[in-house]
Design a protein around this motif. Sequence first.
Motif, PDB file in Angstrom:
ATOM      1  N   ALA A  18       0.904  -1.322   0.008  1.00 16.44           N
ATOM      2  CA  ALA A  18      -0.100   0.121  -0.019  1.00 16.44           C
ATOM      3  C   ALA A  18       1.004   1.281  -0.056  1.00 16.44           C
ATOM      4  CB  ALA A  18      -0.994   0.145   1.432  1.00 16.44           C
ATOM      5  N   ARG A  19       1.782   1.342   0.937  1.00 18.19           N
ATOM      6  CA  ARG A  19       2.456   2.536   0.942  1.00 18.19           C
ATOM      7  C   ARG A  19       3.565   2.485  -0.164  1.00 18.19           C
ATOM      8  NH1 ARG A  19       2.826   1.609   6.825  1.00 18.19           N
ATOM      9  NH2 ARG A  19       0.735   2.231   7.655  1.00 18.19           N
ATOM     10  N   LEU A  20       3.922   1.578  -0.665  1.00 18.07           N
ATOM     11  CA  LEU A  20       5.127   1.649  -2.000  1.00 18.07           C
ATOM     12  C   LEU A  20       4.402   1.800  -3.463  1.00 18.07           C
ATOM     13  CD1 LEU A  20       7.895   0.865  -2.818  1.00 18.07           C
ATOM     14  CD2 LEU A  20       7.160  -1.435  -3.102  1.00 18.07           C
ATOM     15  N   MET A  21       3.096   1.290  -3.681  1.00 13.12           N
ATOM     16  CA  MET A  21       2.911   1.361  -4.931  1.00 13.12           C
ATOM     17  C   MET A  21       2.419   2.917  -5.453  1.00 13.12           C
ATOM     18  SD  MET A  21       2.915  -1.301  -6.173  1.00 13.12           S
ATOM     19  CE  MET A  21       2.633  -1.112  -7.716  1.00 13.12           C
ATOM     20  N   PRO A  22       2.027   3.884  -4.473  1.00  8.70           N
ATOM     21  CA  PRO A  22       1.903   5.145  -4.967  1.00  8.70           C
ATOM     22  C   PRO A  22       3.113   5.848  -5.854  1.00  8.70           C
ATOM     23  CG  PRO A  22       0.810   4.969  -3.064  1.00  8.70           C
ATOM     24  CD  PRO A  22       1.524   3.850  -3.137  1.00  8.70           C
ATOM     25  N   ALA A  23       4.325   5.359  -5.282  1.00  7.90           N
ATOM     26  CA  ALA A  23       5.715   5.988  -5.844  1.00  7.90           C
ATOM     27  C   ALA A  23       6.188   5.167  -7.115  1.00  7.90           C
ATOM     28  CB  ALA A  23       6.527   5.709  -4.451  1.00  7.90           C
ATOM     29  N   ILE A  24       5.484   4.111  -7.385  1.00  7.63           N
ATOM     30  CA  ILE A  24       6.037   3.301  -8.588  1.00  7.63           C
ATOM     31  C   ILE A  24       5.442   3.979 -10.017  1.00  7.63           C
ATOM     32  CG2 ILE A  24       5.705   1.225  -9.887  1.00  7.63           C
ATOM     33  CD1 ILE A  24       7.381   0.978  -7.025  1.00  7.63           C
ATOM     34  N   HIS A  25       6.607   4.044 -10.688  1.00  6.40           N
ATOM     35  CA  HIS A  25       6.333   4.711 -12.220  1.00  6.40           C
ATOM     36  C   HIS A  25       4.923   3.904 -12.623  1.00  6.40           C
ATOM     37  CE1 HIS A  25       6.800   6.725 -15.837  1.00  6.40           C
ATOM     38  NE2 HIS A  25       7.008   5.583 -16.627  1.00  6.40           N
ATOM     39  N   ASP A  26       4.030   4.563 -13.115  1.00  6.58           N
ATOM     40  CA  ASP A  26       3.005   3.859 -13.850  1.00  6.58           C
ATOM     41  C   ASP A  26       2.415   2.463 -13.051  1.00  6.58           C
ATOM     42  OD1 ASP A  26       1.409   3.660 -15.899  1.00  6.58           O
ATOM     43  OD2 ASP A  26       2.586   2.535 -17.352  1.00  6.58           O
ATOM     44  N   GLY A  27       2.206   2.970 -11.577  1.00  2.00           N
ATOM     45  CA  GLY A  27       1.731   2.009 -10.765  1.00  2.00           C
ATOM     46  C   GLY A  27       0.507   1.134 -10.917  1.00  2.00           C
ATOM     47  N   GLY A 130       7.418  -2.982 -11.513  1.00  2.00           N
ATOM     48  CA  GLY A 130       7.772  -1.618 -11.696  1.00  2.00           C
ATOM     49  C   GLY A 130       8.876  -1.370 -10.553  1.00  2.00           C
ATOM     50  N   SER A 131       9.196  -0.043 -10.966  1.00  3.18           N
ATOM     51  CA  SER A 131      10.157   0.827 -10.089  1.00  3.18           C
ATOM     52  C   SER A 131       9.688   2.291 -10.042  1.00  3.18           C
ATOM     53  CB  SER A 131      11.502   0.624 -10.379  1.00  3.18           C
ATOM     54  OG  SER A 131      11.926  -0.495 -10.132  1.00  3.18           O
ATOM     55  N   ARG A 132      10.329   3.081  -9.102  1.00  3.27           N
ATOM     56  CA  ARG A 132      10.113   4.345  -9.088  1.00  3.27           C
ATOM     57  C   ARG A 132      10.532   4.975 -10.412  1.00  3.27           C
ATOM     58  NH1 ARG A 132      13.555   5.622  -4.875  1.00  3.27           N
ATOM     59  NH2 ARG A 132      14.215   3.382  -4.945  1.00  3.27           N
ATOM     60  N   THR A 133      11.341   4.632 -11.008  1.00 10.47           N
ATOM     61  CA  THR A 133      11.885   5.154 -12.411  1.00 10.47           C
ATOM     62  C   THR A 133      12.051   4.317 -13.466  1.00 10.47           C
ATOM     63  OG1 THR A 133      14.323   4.842 -11.896  1.00 10.47           O
ATOM     64  CG2 THR A 133      13.226   6.725 -10.920  1.00 10.47           C
TER      65      THR A 133
END
Length: 178
Positions: A18-27, A130-133
């Motif tokens: 939950a707290r990680l996915m908003p930061a993922i590019h094209d999450g 995915g990743s943040r970038t």
Amino acid sequence: MPTLDASTSHLLLIDFQARLMPAIHDGDTVTTQAAKLLSAARILDLPRSYTEQNAEKLGGTVANLAPEQGETVLSKMSFDACRNSAVTEDLSGNATLIVAGCEAHVCVLQTVLGLLDRGHRVAVAADATGSRTPANRDAALARMAAHGAEIVTTEMVLFEWLGTAEHAQFRAIMQLIK
């Protein structure tokens, strides 16, 4: 290598939290594709496992991928899930691991390298990872491939699991793609 066989496949969803996915590019796209894999694995009654990294801080698995009864959630603190004996026991056997998750360049990469080192066949669903970038994701996918992981897409996995348009679950799986 041969096509992916549903009878020997195990879906591993890594850290869709939950707290990680908003930061993922094209999450949203990443979780949508992972949800297709998960739904297909449920329809075909394939084994499914989840990891959660430091769940106290990052939260549990996101709602659209929420584990159901009988699905294994493996808590971990190490980036390579294979450093956790509960994970290696859950994934033991000769199954092909179909992997999706976040972040590609940290937990997914290290876990895939750990699985490969233990002799597993691993296929990473690129569109469900995915990743943040994008640069970190792309570098991780290239590195995993260089070490022997197959890089696939969600639709590749679904059609290979079916094998034929005559499969009893063909129409149900096609509904996931449309």
